[in-house]
Structures are given as structure tokens and as C-alpha cells.
Design a protein around this motif. Structure first.
Motif, PDB file in Angstrom:
ATOM      1  N   ARG A 106      -1.584  10.265  -4.417  1.00 27.18           N
ATOM      2  CA  ARG A 106      -2.638  11.018  -3.725  1.00 27.18           C
ATOM      3  C   ARG A 106      -3.738  10.057  -3.259  1.00 27.18           C
ATOM      4  NH1 ARG A 106      -7.549  14.343  -5.187  1.00 27.18           N
ATOM      5  NH2 ARG A 106      -7.660  13.067  -7.035  1.00 27.18           N
ATOM      6  N   MET A 107      -4.100   9.095  -4.107  1.00 23.81           N
ATOM      7  CA  MET A 107      -5.136   8.128  -3.750  1.00 23.81           C
ATOM      8  C   MET A 107      -4.674   7.233  -2.605  1.00 23.81           C
ATOM      9  SD  MET A 107      -7.807   8.626  -5.649  1.00 23.81           S
ATOM     10  CE  MET A 107      -7.472  10.383  -5.669  1.00 23.81           C
ATOM     11  N   VAL A 108      -3.382   6.887  -2.568  1.00 27.17           N
ATOM     12  CA  VAL A 108      -2.849   6.052  -1.490  1.00 27.17           C
ATOM     13  C   VAL A 108      -3.078   6.734  -0.143  1.00 27.17           C
ATOM     14  CG1 VAL A 108      -0.698   5.174  -0.465  1.00 27.17           C
ATOM     15  CG2 VAL A 108      -1.177   4.806  -2.885  1.00 27.17           C
ATOM     16  N   ASP A 109      -2.955   8.060  -0.111  1.00 25.66           N
ATOM     17  CA  ASP A 109      -3.171   8.793   1.135  1.00 25.66           C
ATOM     18  C   ASP A 109      -4.640   8.799   1.551  1.00 25.66           C
ATOM     19  OD1 ASP A 109      -0.486   9.376   1.268  1.00 25.66           O
ATOM     20  OD2 ASP A 109      -0.693  11.338   0.307  1.00 25.66           O
ATOM     21  N   LEU A 110      -5.537   8.589   0.614  1.00 26.65           N
ATOM     22  CA  LEU A 110      -6.970   8.654   0.913  1.00 26.65           C
ATOM     23  C   LEU A 110      -7.605   7.292   1.181  1.00 26.65           C
ATOM     24  CD1 LEU A 110      -7.964  11.211  -1.865  1.00 26.65           C
ATOM     25  CD2 LEU A 110      -7.636  11.677   0.568  1.00 26.65           C
ATOM     26  N   LEU A 111      -6.900   6.223   0.829  1.00 24.48           N
ATOM     27  CA  LEU A 111      -7.475   4.874   0.911  1.00 24.48           C
ATOM     28  C   LEU A 111      -6.876   4.056   2.045  1.00 24.48           C
ATOM     29  CD1 LEU A 111      -7.403   3.905  -2.858  1.00 24.48           C
ATOM     30  CD2 LEU A 111      -9.455   4.184  -1.459  1.00 24.48           C
ATOM     31  N   PRO A 112      -7.686   3.160   2.616  1.00 18.01           N
ATOM     32  CA  PRO A 112      -7.114   2.183   3.547  1.00 18.01           C
ATOM     33  C   PRO A 112      -6.159   1.253   2.802  1.00 18.01           C
ATOM     34  CG  PRO A 112      -9.527   2.202   3.681  1.00 18.01           C
ATOM     35  CD  PRO A 112      -9.132   3.045   2.511  1.00 18.01           C
ATOM     36  N   LYS A 113      -5.178   0.734   3.513  1.00 18.67           N
ATOM     37  CA  LYS A 113      -4.144  -0.082   2.884  1.00 18.67           C
ATOM     38  C   LYS A 113      -4.717  -1.274   2.123  1.00 18.67           C
ATOM     39  CE  LYS A 113       0.036  -2.621   3.673  1.00 18.67           C
ATOM     40  NZ  LYS A 113       1.378  -2.283   3.916  1.00 18.67           N
ATOM     41  N   GLU A 114      -5.735  -1.952   2.681  1.00 19.59           N
ATOM     42  CA  GLU A 114      -6.279  -3.125   2.001  1.00 19.59           C
ATOM     43  C   GLU A 114      -6.935  -2.754   0.669  1.00 19.59           C
ATOM     44  OE1 GLU A 114      -9.188  -1.660   5.082  1.00 19.59           O
ATOM     45  OE2 GLU A 114      -7.102  -2.306   5.178  1.00 19.59           O
ATOM     46  N   GLU A 115      -7.517  -1.552   0.572  1.00 21.50           N
ATOM     47  CA  GLU A 115      -8.098  -1.116  -0.706  1.00 21.50           C
ATOM     48  C   GLU A 115      -7.009  -0.786  -1.720  1.00 21.50           C
ATOM     49  OE1 GLU A 115     -11.439   1.549  -0.903  1.00 21.50           O
ATOM     50  OE2 GLU A 115     -11.973   1.048   1.169  1.00 21.50           O
ATOM     51  N   VAL A 116      -5.901  -0.234  -1.247  1.00 21.35           N
ATOM     52  CA  VAL A 116      -4.772   0.043  -2.137  1.00 21.35           C
ATOM     53  C   VAL A 116      -4.235  -1.265  -2.705  1.00 21.35           C
ATOM     54  CG1 VAL A 116      -2.394   0.905  -2.251  1.00 21.35           C
ATOM     55  CG2 VAL A 116      -4.133   2.199  -1.001  1.00 21.35           C
ATOM     56  N   VAL A 117      -4.087  -2.257  -1.841  1.00 21.42           N
ATOM     57  CA  VAL A 117      -3.575  -3.558  -2.284  1.00 21.42           C
ATOM     58  C   VAL A 117      -4.527  -4.193  -3.294  1.00 21.42           C
ATOM     59  CG1 VAL A 117      -3.025  -5.908  -1.519  1.00 21.42           C
ATOM     60  CG2 VAL A 117      -2.212  -3.944  -0.206  1.00 21.42           C
ATOM     61  N   ALA A 118      -5.834  -4.131  -3.025  1.00 26.40           N
ATOM     62  CA  ALA A 118      -6.823  -4.711  -3.940  1.00 26.40           C
ATOM     63  C   ALA A 118      -6.815  -3.971  -5.279  1.00 26.40           C
ATOM     64  CB  ALA A 118      -8.218  -4.663  -3.319  1.00 26.40           C
TER      65      ALA A 118
END
Length: 168
Positions: A106-118
């Protein structure tokens, strides 16, 4: 569209989360943290998470995702959900792992990819740190047990050497 999905998800989570008399009840009973948590509850929760408690990471993910007692931070929520999923898998907490994985998605859908990676990188470092601390604690316990055994045997040998001979 993104905003309406986010509102729907927040509403579903808020309705599904039963209230409890505090974070410690959640950790014992498996329910979500309630609104009446205090700053000292949060500190205790963070300490448990630092010790590798998967449920504590799940609660912290929930608190960060919903903005309860802390500022809303989906990146931190993702980090805690990811950590909870990894730790729950290691400790056979299947329900907690499944919930943490759902919430992380669910968080992956809400976050930009670079924030998910970080956040994934932070979670990986946190998990490794927890595992290393646990391995070190196990090694230190084994060394203590070995040293205790050596001391017992050395004490017995010293007693045997210092006891007067019965034959003299």
C-alpha cells in the motif's frame, strides 16, 4: 484519483482498527495501537522495535502511515512494514507478516520510487543490524557459558590439588 484512493484506504484502516487500552495490549493481543498512546509508550515501542520485535515494527508502521503520535511519513511506514515482514518471517508470525506485506505494498502505491528505494535500503540496514546484535548476544551467551564451565572445572582441579591426601 490518487487522493481518493488514499482517503479510501485511510477510512478502511481506521474502521478496521479496533481500539485498545494502549500499545502493550496490542503487543500482547495482536490488535492495533489506540489513540491514547503516550510519548513513553512510543519510546517503549521503539526500544522493542530496535530489539527486533516484528509486532513493534508493525505498530510503528501503522503510526507513521496514519500520522498517530508521530508526523505522517509513508516512507518510514514502508520501512517499518518491510522490517516487520522480514522479522515476522524469521519468527514464524504468519499473520503479522502477511499484514506487514500488504501494508508495505500500500505504501509503495503512495510513495515515489526513489523514496521506496531509500526506505527499503534503511529497512535492510535495520534488519541486518538487528540480526547482528542478536548473533552477538548469542555468541556472548555462549562465551559466558563456556567461561563458566572452565571456571567450574578449574575450581574443581584446584580443590583436588589443595585437598590434603587421605593416605598420609
Amino acid at each position: 484519483m490518487r487522493f481518493s484512493i488514499m482517503c479510501l484506504v485511510i477510512a478502511v484502516v481506521a474502521l478496521a482498527a479496533p481500539t485498545r487500552a494502549g500499545m502493550l495490549d496490542w503487543l500482547r493481543d495482536g490488535a492495533f495501537a489506540s489513540d491514547d498512546m503516550t510519548a513513553s509508550d512510543l519510546e517503549a515501542l521503539e526500544a522493542r522495535a530496535d530489539d527486533g520485535d516484528a509486532r513493534a515494527h508493525l505498530v510503528l508502521g501503522h503510526l507513521h502511515g496514519e500520522g498517530r503520535l508521530v508526523a505522517r511519513n509513508w516512507s518510514r511506514a514502508y520501512e517499518h512494514y518491510t522490517t516487520a515482514a522480514a522479522l515476522a518471517g524469521a519468527r514464524s508470525l504468519a499473520d503479522e507478516r502477511a499484514h506487514a506485506e500488504r501494508q508495505a505494498r500500500r505504501m509503495v502505491d503512495l510513495l515515489p520510487k526513489e523514496e521506496v528505494v531509500a526506505a527499503q535500503s534503511r529497512a535492510t540496514r535495520r534488519i541486518e543490524s538487528i540480526r547482528l546484535r542478536h548473533e552477538l548476544a548469542d555468541t556472548l551467551r555462549q562465551a559466558r557459558d563456556w567461561a563458566t564451565g572452565v571456571a567450574v572445572h578449574a575450581g574443581r582441579a584446584l580443590d583436588a590439588l589443595t585437598e590434603p591426601s587421605e593416605g598420609k
